[in-house]
Design a protein around this motif. Structure first.
Motif, PDB file in Angstrom:
ATOM      1  N   GLY A   1     -29.122 -61.948  21.252  1.00  0.00           N
ATOM      2  CA  GLY A   1     -30.564 -61.794  21.278  1.00  0.00           C
ATOM      3  C   GLY A   1     -31.203 -60.836  20.308  1.00  0.00           C
ATOM      4  N   ALA A   2     -31.694 -59.756  20.816  1.00  0.00           N
ATOM      5  CA  ALA A   2     -32.684 -58.931  20.130  1.00  0.00           C
ATOM      6  C   ALA A   2     -32.245 -58.385  18.779  1.00  0.00           C
ATOM      7  CB  ALA A   2     -33.065 -57.764  21.038  1.00  0.00           C
ATOM      8  N   LYS A   3     -33.225 -58.338  17.866  1.00  0.00           N
ATOM      9  CA  LYS A   3     -32.953 -57.828  16.526  1.00  0.00           C
ATOM     10  C   LYS A   3     -32.669 -56.333  16.538  1.00  0.00           C
ATOM     11  CE  LYS A   3     -35.841 -61.170  14.063  1.00  0.00           C
ATOM     12  NZ  LYS A   3     -36.995 -61.317  13.145  1.00  0.00           N
ATOM     13  N   ALA A   4     -33.250 -55.618  17.489  1.00  0.00           N
ATOM     14  CA  ALA A   4     -33.114 -54.161  17.484  1.00  0.00           C
ATOM     15  C   ALA A   4     -31.652 -53.743  17.488  1.00  0.00           C
ATOM     16  CB  ALA A   4     -33.843 -53.567  18.693  1.00  0.00           C
ATOM     17  N   PHE A   5     -30.854 -54.355  18.357  1.00  0.00           N
ATOM     18  CA  PHE A   5     -29.446 -53.991  18.414  1.00  0.00           C
ATOM     19  C   PHE A   5     -28.717 -54.446  17.162  1.00  0.00           C
ATOM     20  CE2 PHE A   5     -24.998 -54.618  19.318  1.00  0.00           C
ATOM     21  CZ  PHE A   5     -24.663 -53.419  19.913  1.00  0.00           C
ATOM     22  N   GLU A   6     -29.033 -55.672  16.676  1.00  0.00           N
ATOM     23  CA  GLU A   6     -28.377 -56.187  15.477  1.00  0.00           C
ATOM     24  C   GLU A   6     -28.606 -55.254  14.299  1.00  0.00           C
ATOM     25  OE1 GLU A   6     -26.544 -58.566  15.937  1.00  0.00           O
ATOM     26  OE2 GLU A   6     -27.325 -59.616  17.679  1.00  0.00           O
ATOM     27  N   ASN A   7     -29.823 -54.784  14.146  1.00  0.00           N
ATOM     28  CA  ASN A   7     -30.155 -53.913  13.021  1.00  0.00           C
ATOM     29  C   ASN A   7     -29.365 -52.612  13.084  1.00  0.00           C
ATOM     30  OD1 ASN A   7     -31.961 -55.905  12.392  1.00  0.00           O
ATOM     31  ND2 ASN A   7     -33.777 -54.746  12.983  1.00  0.00           N
ATOM     32  N   LYS A   8     -29.291 -52.007  14.261  1.00  0.00           N
ATOM     33  CA  LYS A   8     -28.569 -50.751  14.402  1.00  0.00           C
ATOM     34  C   LYS A   8     -27.077 -50.945  14.159  1.00  0.00           C
ATOM     35  CE  LYS A   8     -29.467 -47.582  17.332  1.00  0.00           C
ATOM     36  NZ  LYS A   8     -29.630 -46.798  18.579  1.00  0.00           N
ATOM     37  N   ALA A   9     -26.522 -52.050  14.655  1.00  0.00           N
ATOM     38  CA  ALA A   9     -25.088 -52.283  14.518  1.00  0.00           C
ATOM     39  C   ALA A   9     -24.688 -52.512  13.067  1.00  0.00           C
ATOM     40  CB  ALA A   9     -24.671 -53.488  15.371  1.00  0.00           C
ATOM     41  N   ALA A  10     -25.639 -52.972  12.245  1.00  0.00           N
ATOM     42  CA  ALA A  10     -25.340 -53.279  10.844  1.00  0.00           C
ATOM     43  C   ALA A  10     -25.444 -52.065   9.933  1.00  0.00           C
ATOM     44  CB  ALA A  10     -26.277 -54.378  10.343  1.00  0.00           C
ATOM     45  N   VAL A  11     -25.917 -50.942  10.457  1.00  0.00           N
ATOM     46  CA  VAL A  11     -26.132 -49.747   9.645  1.00  0.00           C
ATOM     47  C   VAL A  11     -24.896 -48.851   9.676  1.00  0.00           C
ATOM     48  CG1 VAL A  11     -27.493 -47.630   9.460  1.00  0.00           C
ATOM     49  CG2 VAL A  11     -28.623 -49.801   9.993  1.00  0.00           C
ATOM     50  N   ASN A  12     -24.502 -48.342   8.507  1.00  0.00           N
ATOM     51  CA  ASN A  12     -23.423 -47.363   8.397  1.00  0.00           C
ATOM     52  C   ASN A  12     -22.118 -47.884   9.000  1.00  0.00           C
ATOM     53  OD1 ASN A  12     -22.569 -44.939   7.390  1.00  0.00           O
ATOM     54  ND2 ASN A  12     -23.336 -43.695   9.089  1.00  0.00           N
ATOM     55  N   VAL A  13     -21.806 -49.132   8.715  1.00  0.00           N
ATOM     56  CA  VAL A  13     -20.660 -49.802   9.334  1.00  0.00           C
ATOM     57  C   VAL A  13     -19.340 -49.104   9.019  1.00  0.00           C
ATOM     58  CG1 VAL A  13     -19.304 -51.925   9.310  1.00  0.00           C
ATOM     59  CG2 VAL A  13     -21.780 -52.050   9.483  1.00  0.00           C
ATOM     60  N   LYS A  14     -19.144 -48.689   7.767  1.00  0.00           N
ATOM     61  CA  LYS A  14     -17.872 -48.085   7.376  1.00  0.00           C
ATOM     62  C   LYS A  14     -17.564 -46.834   8.194  1.00  0.00           C
ATOM     63  CE  LYS A  14     -15.305 -46.460   3.324  1.00  0.00           C
ATOM     64  NZ  LYS A  14     -15.352 -46.230   1.853  1.00  0.00           N
ATOM     65  N   ALA A  15     -18.563 -45.964   8.352  1.00  0.00           N
ATOM     66  CA  ALA A  15     -18.365 -44.737   9.122  1.00  0.00           C
ATOM     67  C   ALA A  15     -18.128 -45.048  10.592  1.00  0.00           C
ATOM     68  CB  ALA A  15     -19.579 -43.818   8.966  1.00  0.00           C
ATOM     69  N   LYS A  16     -18.907 -45.985  11.134  1.00  0.00           N
ATOM     70  CA  LYS A  16     -18.754 -46.342  12.543  1.00  0.00           C
ATOM     71  C   LYS A  16     -17.368 -46.910  12.819  1.00  0.00           C
ATOM     72  CE  LYS A  16     -23.654 -47.208  13.488  1.00  0.00           C
ATOM     73  NZ  LYS A  16     -24.688 -48.216  13.761  1.00  0.00           N
ATOM     74  N   ASP A  17     -16.867 -47.739  11.914  1.00  0.00           N
ATOM     75  CA  ASP A  17     -15.548 -48.330  12.118  1.00  0.00           C
ATOM     76  C   ASP A  17     -14.450 -47.279  12.025  1.00  0.00           C
ATOM     77  OD1 ASP A  17     -16.620 -50.782  12.583  1.00  0.00           O
ATOM     78  OD2 ASP A  17     -16.006 -51.693  10.691  1.00  0.00           O
ATOM     79  N   ALA A  18     -14.585 -46.321  11.119  1.00  0.00           N
ATOM     80  CA  ALA A  18     -13.597 -45.243  11.020  1.00  0.00           C
ATOM     81  C   ALA A  18     -13.573 -44.417  12.306  1.00  0.00           C
ATOM     82  CB  ALA A  18     -13.915 -44.351   9.819  1.00  0.00           C
ATOM     83  N   ILE A  19     -14.751 -44.125  12.843  1.00  0.00           N
ATOM     84  CA  ILE A  19     -14.857 -43.376  14.089  1.00  0.00           C
ATOM     85  C   ILE A  19     -14.213 -44.145  15.240  1.00  0.00           C
ATOM     86  CG2 ILE A  19     -16.524 -42.567  15.828  1.00  0.00           C
ATOM     87  CD1 ILE A  19     -18.405 -41.972  13.347  1.00  0.00           C
TER      88      ILE A  19
END
Length: 248
Positions: A64-82
């Motif tokens: 659904g909502a774009k709000a979550f999609e937008n946040k999940a797509a930001v700074n992916v490399k750092a988030k995945d390392a964490i």
């Protein structure tokens, strides 16, 4: 091929296949993987597709909502390392809480083959962990469409009935002064999850360290461990407060 034509081709491929990886798209489009990666990030920010670790998928109605999609797509490399580092803390037999944060969500890809139970208020987490080794318990309550999450007093009551080995949570900001949020609903859920877990981890990228929003909802003693890519002076201050800091 200009961006507009690449965009239409990418959407066409996703419509046909449901998902595609970066290498596959680069071959189909006759362009570089760097260009494809940039296109996918741009399209995800516009709510046109869902950005995964190695490519993209068509947006599912359950997500659904774009709000979550937008946040999940930001700074992916750092988030995945964490999240890769956080996954090392999770072992077969653990019962874990996962909240609705976009960083915590990216933990899913690293725990799919672990024989654990996940209790969560996040619809995307439930969707991502389907057909995996993980046993899933979705917290009940009111659905927040923008956050794709369950919030409210009923949700907090549901959480109070469970005890977890570990909780993996996100915050909007964390400093030596405490934990901060933009939403009272999310702050209440974070408190409930942390209070019913033996050990609480905060997953946050460097941009959250030292950030304070209008709502301080807890002191640092609510948590045990911070997992972050941040490597600045605040690390020593957290350690002085008895907080373990794990570097991603």
């Amino acid at each position: 091929m200009v961006f507009q034509k690449r965009k239409q081709k990418i959407l066409q491929i996703l419509e046909q296949t449901g998902e595609a990886d970066i290498h596959q798209l680069a071959v189909e489009l006759g362009t570089s993987e760097i260009t494809v990666r940039r296109d996918l990030n741009r399209m995800a920010a516009d709510g046109m597709l869902y950005r995964t670790h190695g490519g993209a998928t068509i947006i599912d109605p359950l997500m659904g909502a774009k709000a979550f999609e937008n946040k999940a797509a930001v700074n992916v490399k750092a988030k995945d390392a964490i999240c890769r580092r956080a996954a090392d803390e999770i072992h077969d037999g653990n019962i874990i809480f996962m909240d609705c944060g976009s960083t915590v969500y990216r933990l899913c890809q690293f725990i799919r083959n672990k024989k654990i139970k996940v209790i969560t208020n996040s619809l995307p987490v439930v969707y991502e962990l389907q057909n995996s080794q993980v046993s899933i318990n979705l917290i009940g309550g009111e659905v927040d469409r923008d956050r794709q999450a369950i919030h409210g007093k009923m949700a907090e009551g549901h959480i109070s009935k469970y005890r977890a080995t570990k909780a993996f949570l996100g915050v909007d900001g964390i400093s030596i002064n405490g934990l901060f949020a933009q939403s009272e609903n999310e702050a209440s859920i974070t408190l409930a999850l942390a209070n019913n877990s033996k050990q609480t981890y905060i997953l946050c990228d460097a941009g959250k360290i030292g950030k304070e929003s209008y709502l301080k909802f807890a002191e640092l003693n609510l948590i045990n461990t911070i997992i972050t890519d941040y490597d600045g002076a605040d690390i020593a201050l957290f350690k002085e407060k008895g907080i373990e800091v794990l570097k991603a």
